[in-house]
Design a protein around this motif. Sequence first.
Motif, PDB file in Angstrom:
ATOM      1  N   TYR A 160       0.869  -1.308   0.159  1.00  0.00           N
ATOM      2  CA  TYR A 160      -0.115  -0.217  -0.183  1.00  0.00           C
ATOM      3  C   TYR A 160       0.591   1.348   0.197  1.00  0.00           C
ATOM      4  O   TYR A 160       0.338   1.861   0.530  1.00  0.00           O
ATOM      5  CB  TYR A 160      -1.249   0.126   0.892  1.00  0.00           C
ATOM      6  CG  TYR A 160      -1.657  -1.051   1.450  1.00  0.00           C
ATOM      7  CD1 TYR A 160      -3.085  -0.486  -0.452  1.00  0.00           C
ATOM      8  CD2 TYR A 160      -2.082  -2.147   2.205  1.00  0.00           C
ATOM      9  CE1 TYR A 160      -4.100  -1.794   0.039  1.00  0.00           C
ATOM     10  CE2 TYR A 160      -3.873  -3.139   1.820  1.00  0.00           C
ATOM     11  CZ  TYR A 160      -4.528  -2.801   0.713  1.00  0.00           C
ATOM     12  OH  TYR A 160      -5.627  -2.930   0.522  1.00  0.00           O
ATOM     13  N   HIS A 188      -0.278   4.565  -0.843  1.00  0.00           N
ATOM     14  CA  HIS A 188      -1.436   5.398   0.220  1.00  0.00           C
ATOM     15  C   HIS A 188      -0.494   5.840   1.576  1.00  0.00           C
ATOM     16  O   HIS A 188      -1.798   6.534   2.612  1.00  0.00           O
ATOM     17  CB  HIS A 188      -2.555   4.398   0.348  1.00  0.00           C
ATOM     18  CG  HIS A 188      -3.399   4.738  -0.908  1.00  0.00           C
ATOM     19  ND1 HIS A 188      -3.695   5.314  -1.105  1.00  0.00           N
ATOM     20  CD2 HIS A 188      -3.605   2.839  -0.600  1.00  0.00           C
ATOM     21  CE1 HIS A 188      -4.300   4.836  -2.172  1.00  0.00           C
ATOM     22  NE2 HIS A 188      -4.844   2.728  -1.886  1.00  0.00           N
ATOM     23  N   PHE A 228      -5.881   7.186   6.008  1.00  0.00           N
ATOM     24  CA  PHE A 228      -6.733   5.671   5.993  1.00  0.00           C
ATOM     25  C   PHE A 228      -5.412   4.695   5.876  1.00  0.00           C
ATOM     26  O   PHE A 228      -5.910   3.448   6.197  1.00  0.00           O
ATOM     27  CB  PHE A 228      -7.405   5.728   5.077  1.00  0.00           C
ATOM     28  CG  PHE A 228      -7.367   5.202   3.759  1.00  0.00           C
ATOM     29  CD1 PHE A 228      -6.875   4.725   3.190  1.00  0.00           C
ATOM     30  CD2 PHE A 228      -7.918   7.167   3.364  1.00  0.00           C
ATOM     31  CE1 PHE A 228      -6.409   4.256   1.708  1.00  0.00           C
ATOM     32  CE2 PHE A 228      -7.375   7.264   1.887  1.00  0.00           C
ATOM     33  CZ  PHE A 228      -6.441   5.897   1.000  1.00  0.00           C
ATOM     34  N   LEU A 281      -5.383   1.360   7.506  1.00  0.00           N
ATOM     35  CA  LEU A 281      -5.618  -0.154   6.926  1.00  0.00           C
ATOM     36  C   LEU A 281      -4.986  -1.271   6.748  1.00  0.00           C
ATOM     37  O   LEU A 281      -4.817  -2.015   6.873  1.00  0.00           O
ATOM     38  CB  LEU A 281      -4.702   0.886   5.162  1.00  0.00           C
ATOM     39  CG  LEU A 281      -5.329  -0.170   4.036  1.00  0.00           C
ATOM     40  CD1 LEU A 281      -6.865  -1.169   3.668  1.00  0.00           C
ATOM     41  CD2 LEU A 281      -5.116   0.711   2.506  1.00  0.00           C
ATOM     42  N   ARG A 289     -11.059  -5.807 -12.074  1.00  0.00           N
ATOM     43  CA  ARG A 289     -11.966  -4.682 -11.366  1.00  0.00           C
ATOM     44  C   ARG A 289     -12.985  -4.360 -11.232  1.00  0.00           C
ATOM     45  O   ARG A 289     -13.972  -3.740 -10.548  1.00  0.00           O
ATOM     46  CB  ARG A 289     -11.045  -3.432 -11.438  1.00  0.00           C
ATOM     47  CG  ARG A 289      -9.450  -3.116 -11.808  1.00  0.00           C
ATOM     48  CD  ARG A 289      -9.066  -3.236 -10.225  1.00  0.00           C
ATOM     49  NE  ARG A 289      -9.418  -1.200  -9.920  1.00  0.00           N
ATOM     50  CZ  ARG A 289      -9.575  -0.664  -8.605  1.00  0.00           C
ATOM     51  NH1 ARG A 289      -8.743  -1.057  -7.451  1.00  0.00           N
ATOM     52  NH2 ARG A 289     -10.058   0.401  -8.522  1.00  0.00           N
ATOM     53  N   ARG A 306     -18.392  -5.926  -4.606  1.00  0.00           N
ATOM     54  CA  ARG A 306     -18.253  -5.524  -2.765  1.00  0.00           C
ATOM     55  C   ARG A 306     -19.401  -5.302  -2.988  1.00  0.00           C
ATOM     56  O   ARG A 306     -20.405  -4.594  -1.668  1.00  0.00           O
ATOM     57  CB  ARG A 306     -17.561  -3.852  -2.781  1.00  0.00           C
ATOM     58  CG  ARG A 306     -16.041  -4.767  -2.646  1.00  0.00           C
ATOM     59  CD  ARG A 306     -14.887  -3.455  -2.972  1.00  0.00           C
ATOM     60  NE  ARG A 306     -13.098  -3.306  -2.833  1.00  0.00           N
ATOM     61  CZ  ARG A 306     -12.237  -3.099  -3.199  1.00  0.00           C
ATOM     62  NH1 ARG A 306     -13.086  -1.992  -4.326  1.00  0.00           N
ATOM     63  NH2 ARG A 306     -11.226  -3.277  -2.921  1.00  0.00           N
ATOM     64  N   ARG A 348     -14.141   0.840   4.936  1.00  0.00           N
ATOM     65  CA  ARG A 348     -13.321   0.248   5.580  1.00  0.00           C
ATOM     66  C   ARG A 348     -13.259  -1.177   5.403  1.00  0.00           C
ATOM     67  O   ARG A 348     -12.202  -1.834   6.362  1.00  0.00           O
ATOM     68  CB  ARG A 348     -13.596   0.876   6.951  1.00  0.00           C
ATOM     69  CG  ARG A 348     -13.460   1.892   7.664  1.00  0.00           C
ATOM     70  CD  ARG A 348     -11.669   1.803   7.184  1.00  0.00           C
ATOM     71  NE  ARG A 348     -11.402   3.500   7.806  1.00  0.00           N
ATOM     72  CZ  ARG A 348     -11.124   4.336   9.069  1.00  0.00           C
ATOM     73  NH1 ARG A 348     -11.127   3.264   9.825  1.00  0.00           N
ATOM     74  NH2 ARG A 348     -10.471   5.086   9.347  1.00  0.00           N
TER      75      ARG A 348
HETATM   76  P1  IDP Z   1      -9.672  -0.076  -4.352  1.00  0.00           P
HETATM   77  O1  IDP Z   1      -8.691  -1.042  -3.540  1.00  0.00           O
HETATM   78  O2  IDP Z   1     -10.582  -0.300  -4.571  1.00  0.00           O
HETATM   79  O3  IDP Z   1      -8.407   0.322  -5.387  1.00  0.00           O
HETATM   80  P2  IDP Z   1      -7.205   2.234  -3.331  1.00  0.00           P
HETATM   81  O4  IDP Z   1      -7.869   3.770  -3.128  1.00  0.00           O
HETATM   82  O5  IDP Z   1      -6.078   1.521  -4.021  1.00  0.00           O
HETATM   83  O6  IDP Z   1      -9.006   1.384  -3.699  1.00  0.00           O
HETATM   84  O7  IDP Z   1      -7.547   2.118  -1.583  1.00  0.00           O
HETATM   85  C1  IDP Z   1      -6.981   1.062  -1.241  1.00  0.00           C
HETATM   86  C2  IDP Z   1      -7.886   0.592   0.117  1.00  0.00           C
HETATM   87  O8  IDP Z   1      -8.036   1.576   1.479  1.00  0.00           O
HETATM   88  C3  IDP Z   1      -9.227   0.234   0.135  1.00  0.00           C
HETATM   89  O9  IDP Z   1     -10.014  -1.063  -0.463  1.00  0.00           O
HETATM   90  C4  IDP Z   1     -10.227   0.423   1.181  1.00  0.00           C
HETATM   91  O10 IDP Z   1      -9.732  -0.276   2.065  1.00  0.00           O
HETATM   92  C5  IDP Z   1      -9.237   1.459   2.007  1.00  0.00           C
HETATM   93  N1  IDP Z   1      -9.485   2.943   1.326  1.00  0.00           N
HETATM   94  C6  IDP Z   1      -9.687   3.553   0.180  1.00  0.00           C
HETATM   95  N2  IDP Z   1     -10.042   4.934   0.818  1.00  0.00           N
HETATM   96  C7  IDP Z   1      -9.898   4.971   2.301  1.00  0.00           C
HETATM   97  C8  IDP Z   1     -11.427   5.810   3.566  1.00  0.00           C
HETATM   98  O11 IDP Z   1     -11.154   6.718   2.582  1.00  0.00           O
HETATM   99  N3  IDP Z   1     -11.420   5.423   4.261  1.00  0.00           N
HETATM  100  C9  IDP Z   1     -11.140   3.945   4.943  1.00  0.00           C
HETATM  101  N4  IDP Z   1     -10.032   3.314   3.827  1.00  0.00           N
HETATM  102  C10 IDP Z   1     -10.202   3.856   3.090  1.00  0.00           C
END
Ligand code: IDP
Length: 162
Positions: free
Chosen positions: A60, A63, A68, A72, A96, A113, A121
């Motif tokens: 990750y 990020h 988060f 995460l 995807r 999903r 979360r």
């Molecule tokens: P994705 O998994 O759909 O590709 P990403 O933006 O790459 O989404 O984010 C990775 C993971 O981080 C998400 O699957 C989710 O578990 C977590 N995440 C992303 N945005 C948020 C948020 O705004 N709040 C809490 N967790 C988040």
Amino acid sequence: TKFDSSHLPEGIERTFVMIKPDGVQRGLVGSIISRFEQKGLKLVGLKFMHASECLLRQHYAEHEGRPFFEPLVKYVQSGPVVAMVLEGPDAIKVGRLLIGTTDPSKSPPGTIRGDLALQTRKNLIHGSDSSESAQREIELWFGQRELVGWEKDSDKWLLERE
Ligand code: IDP
């Protein structure tokens, strides 16, 4: 690089998918894998493991610094996960599409999903979002010997090759 995808037939991709700890705890591993299998994507790597903090921080890395990020890493480290590599035409985009959008409450029915989760979360599953991230993630999670290339007999009913 370790996993050059140039040996794959034209248009055939590999993607990295991980069922997060909520999917394992909720007993959804079989039904989630089924969705990819039924679509026609081919499993070329599969393992059950408890991911280390170090692995997840790398996974990750894009990020890092976001609010988060720490929760995460903690969430995905909170229990075992199922890591897999799936192969097929447009596997990254198709994967995807089957998974749905990041926020499960906005993900349409029919997606993993959208059908099985409620909140960002705890959104059950990860799938690579580009060929660069697929390559990076496959190399991060799998050793070369853990990937198995094989001929799937049903491909002749699923893929137009001529
Ligand atoms: P994705 O998994 O759909 O590709 P990403 O933006 O790459 O989404 O984010 C990775 C993971 O981080 C998400 O699957 C989710 O578990 C977590 N995440 C992303 N945005 C948020 C948020 O705004 N709040 C809490 N967790 C988040």
